[in-house]
Design an enzyme around this catalytic site. Structure first.
Site, PDB file in Angstrom:
ATOM      1  N   HIS A   1     -50.841  11.981  45.189  1.00 10.13           N
ATOM      2  CA  HIS A   1     -49.688  12.812  45.555  1.00 10.13           C
ATOM      3  C   HIS A   1     -50.143  14.272  45.408  1.00 10.13           C
ATOM      4  CE1 HIS A   1     -45.054  12.554  45.932  1.00 10.13           C
ATOM      5  NE2 HIS A   1     -45.363  13.819  46.113  1.00 10.13           N
TER       6      HIS A   1
ATOM      7  N   GLU B   1     -47.565  11.199  51.898  1.00  8.98           N
ATOM      8  CA  GLU B   1     -47.386  12.260  52.889  1.00  8.98           C
ATOM      9  C   GLU B   1     -48.683  12.996  53.232  1.00  8.98           C
ATOM     10  OE1 GLU B   1     -44.098  14.843  52.027  1.00  8.98           O
ATOM     11  OE2 GLU B   1     -42.688  13.196  51.781  1.00  8.98           O
TER      12      GLU B   1
ATOM     13  N   TYR C   1     -35.935  13.139  54.776  1.00 10.26           N
ATOM     14  CA  TYR C   1     -34.970  14.110  54.248  1.00 10.26           C
ATOM     15  C   TYR C   1     -34.051  14.692  55.311  1.00 10.26           C
ATOM     16  CZ  TYR C   1     -37.615  13.859  49.957  1.00 10.26           C
ATOM     17  OH  TYR C   1     -38.193  13.391  48.818  1.00 10.26           O
TER      18      TYR C   1
ATOM     19  N   GLU D   1     -38.963   7.812  49.709  1.00 10.27           N
ATOM     20  CA  GLU D   1     -38.344   9.038  49.186  1.00 10.27           C
ATOM     21  C   GLU D   1     -37.135   9.381  50.033  1.00 10.27           C
ATOM     22  OE1 GLU D   1     -40.694  12.600  48.748  1.00 10.27           O
ATOM     23  OE2 GLU D   1     -42.315  11.515  47.748  1.00 10.27           O
TER      24      GLU D   1
HETATM   25  C1  FCB Z   1     -41.748  15.439  49.640  1.00 11.35           C
HETATM   26  C2  FCB Z   1     -42.720  15.247  48.510  1.00 11.35           C
HETATM   27  C3  FCB Z   1     -42.093  15.202  47.151  1.00 11.35           C
HETATM   28  C4  FCB Z   1     -40.945  16.181  47.032  1.00 11.35           C
HETATM   29  C5  FCB Z   1     -39.990  16.028  48.169  1.00 11.35           C
HETATM   30  C6  FCB Z   1     -38.785  16.943  48.098  1.00 11.35           C
HETATM   31  O1  FCB Z   1     -42.377  16.060  50.697  1.00 11.35           O
HETATM   32  O2  FCB Z   1     -43.442  14.060  48.690  1.00 11.35           O
HETATM   33  O3  FCB Z   1     -43.098  15.437  46.204  1.00 11.35           O
HETATM   34  O4  FCB Z   1     -41.446  17.466  46.908  1.00 11.35           O
HETATM   35  O5  FCB Z   1     -40.646  16.246  49.380  1.00 11.35           O
END
Ligand code: FCB
Length: 461
Positions: A121, A166, A297, A366
């Site tokens: 990460h 990511e 997101y 996430e």
């Molecule tokens: C993602 C990341 C995580 C966090 C979220 C908000 O891009 O993987 O670490 O920062 O966004």
């Protein structure tokens, strides 16, 4: 929430990442990472924030495992810091670093929580960066060695493994526009980094298999992209370039063993001689995975635009003739990210429609929102906007399941408020509020909401 339900066995989880929560950046032989270096450079991170103290999780982890137990999650997604395990990225293994993760994993198992481990990460050992970082092919091989070390220690106790989190951020923020560590702005080298990340994933997958890992995959931040004007062919072409940069550059090699057909239109001259690609790489990259993790997101709406930098020799790899358009109807979070939950359903259904049998089972690895959480006089945080965000996105997941998409689980980002990369500690994504001065943890209203959702799910399945 009574009308929000999930199939039996659906995994509910919460996530964090090493550099964002651990602190203790010099403890027990940990080496420096690119994020330590980046934070130390003035102007890179808001407020000059660094990886210290973060959530002092390196010391306070038993308290955090207890929070997870109270939350009732089935699984906890965390990452291992490569520079704790192999401080220079290629030399000796640091037993003390591995021991930390062994304690954590044993603590999770004792609390009845399934560990889900991410190997990378974003905290690359600085010494590897000094040798070119992900621009260098060698880093992919070092990553596979590190994967073998971690799996050698933990494959018997960790059921779910993720190679990279990511890689888009590592390649295109790290080496493209430079807003993430190591802060390099470049064109073709960023594309080489993307390729070496994919290769590193494939080689690490081989190492995990050799160690007996049965459930392994990758987490991608995939975008839902729409053209600003649905009737404009130019905007449609811009949307395809955006999808290529964000999604197809990963999904086509991983799931189909080929490069996206749209890459020439997206990168033009930057694709160059492609001498970073070698025969046989795609076969390594496309090895079957047990799941694909989707981090989601906010959607993107784009319109056609000229290159920001007309000179290809100066152009960075994120400059692909599209521009983002703000959605005036949507609420925006503290990150200024538009909240349009149903786009997650469309993204998941779209993946299934596009890849069919080539698509492995999905996890949402996430999802969450940053809000301007202010503790009330009694210390509680009533984060109703976050609850609405989570509710909407979980409904989108339920919608994808109803449409027949194989989604196995959902991990809330994040268990704790933490270090939000170039935004520092100012952006709070946690279900638990962290007072960084006292390290006091206070569960927010969303914590109680998520706990209730999980316990209702248990009771009904
Ligand atoms: C993602 C990341 C995580 C966090 C979220 C908000 O891009 O993987 O670490 O920062 O966004």
């Amino acid at each position: 929430m009574a009308d929000l339900s999930f199939p039996p066995g659906f995994v509910f989880g919460a996530g964090t990442a090493a550099f964002q929560i651990e602190g203790a950046t010099a403890a027990d032989g940990r080496g420096p990472s690119i994020w330590d270096t980046f934070c130390a450079e003035p102007g890179r991170v808001a407020g000059g924030d660094t990886g210290e103290p973060a959530c002092e999780h390196y010391r306070r982890w038993p308290q955090d495992v207890e929070l997870l137990r109270r939350l009732g999650v089935d699984s906890y997604r965390f990452s291992v810091a490569w520079p704790r395990v192999r401080p220079t990225g290629s030399g000796a293994v640091n037993r003390a670093g591995l021991d930390f993760y062994e304690r954590l994993v044993d603590g999770l198992l004792a609390a009845g929580i399934e560990p889900a481990l991410t190997l990378y990460h974003w905290d690359l050992p600085q010494e590897l960066e000094d040798g070119g970082g992900w621009r260098a092919r060698d880093t992919a091989h070092r990553f596979a060695e590190y994967a073998a070390v971690v799996a050698g220690a933990l494959a018997d106790r960790v059921p779910r493994w993720t190679t990279l989190n990511e890689p888009w951020c590592s390649a295109f923020l790290g080496y493209g526009n430079g807003v993430h560590a190591p802060g390099v702005r470049s064109g073709t080298p960023a594309l080489a980094a993307a390729h070496h990340l994919l290769l590193g994933h494939g080689l690490a997958l081989e190492a995990l298999r050799a160690a007996g890992v049965r459930e392994a995959g990758i987490s991608l931040n995939l975008d839902h992209v729409s053209p600003a004007d649905p009737d404009s062919p130019a905007d449609a072409a811009a949307a395809l370039r955006a999808r290529t940069q964000r999604n197809l550059v990963w999904t086509e090699p991983l799931l189909r063993g080929r490069h996206p057909a749209s890459e020439a239109d997206t990168w033009g001259e930057l694709i160059g001689r492609q001498d970073f690609r070698r025969d046989g790489d795609l076969a390594v990259i496309a090895a079957p995975m047990d799941f694909l993790g989707v981090n989601y997101y906010t959607p993107a709406t784009v319109r056609a635009a000229p290159y920001a930098e007309p000179d290809p020799s100066l152009r960075d790899a994120t400059d692909n003739r599209f521009a983002h358009v703000r959605d005036p109807r949507a609420r925006h979070t503290a990150m200024d990210w538009a909240v349009v939950p149903d786009t997650l359903r469309e993204l998941l259904v779209g993946l299934r429609d596009e890849y069919g049998a080539a698509l492995p089972p999905l996890y949402v690895t996430e999802n969450g929102s940053a809000e301007d959480d202010l503790p009330g006089p009694d210390g509680t945080v009533r984060d109703t906007d976050r609850i609405a965000y989570l509710d909407g996105h979980l409904r989108a997941v339920a919608g994808a399941l109803a449409a027949g998409v194989d989604v196995r689980g959902y991990y809330l980002w994040s268990l704790l408020d933490n270090f939000e990369w170039s935004y520092g500690y100012g952006k709070r994504f946690g279900a638990v509020h962290v007072d960084y001065a006292t390290q006091r943890r206070t569960p927010k209203s969303s914590f109680a909401w998520y706990r209730e959702l999980i316990s209702r799910h248990r009771a009904s399945s």
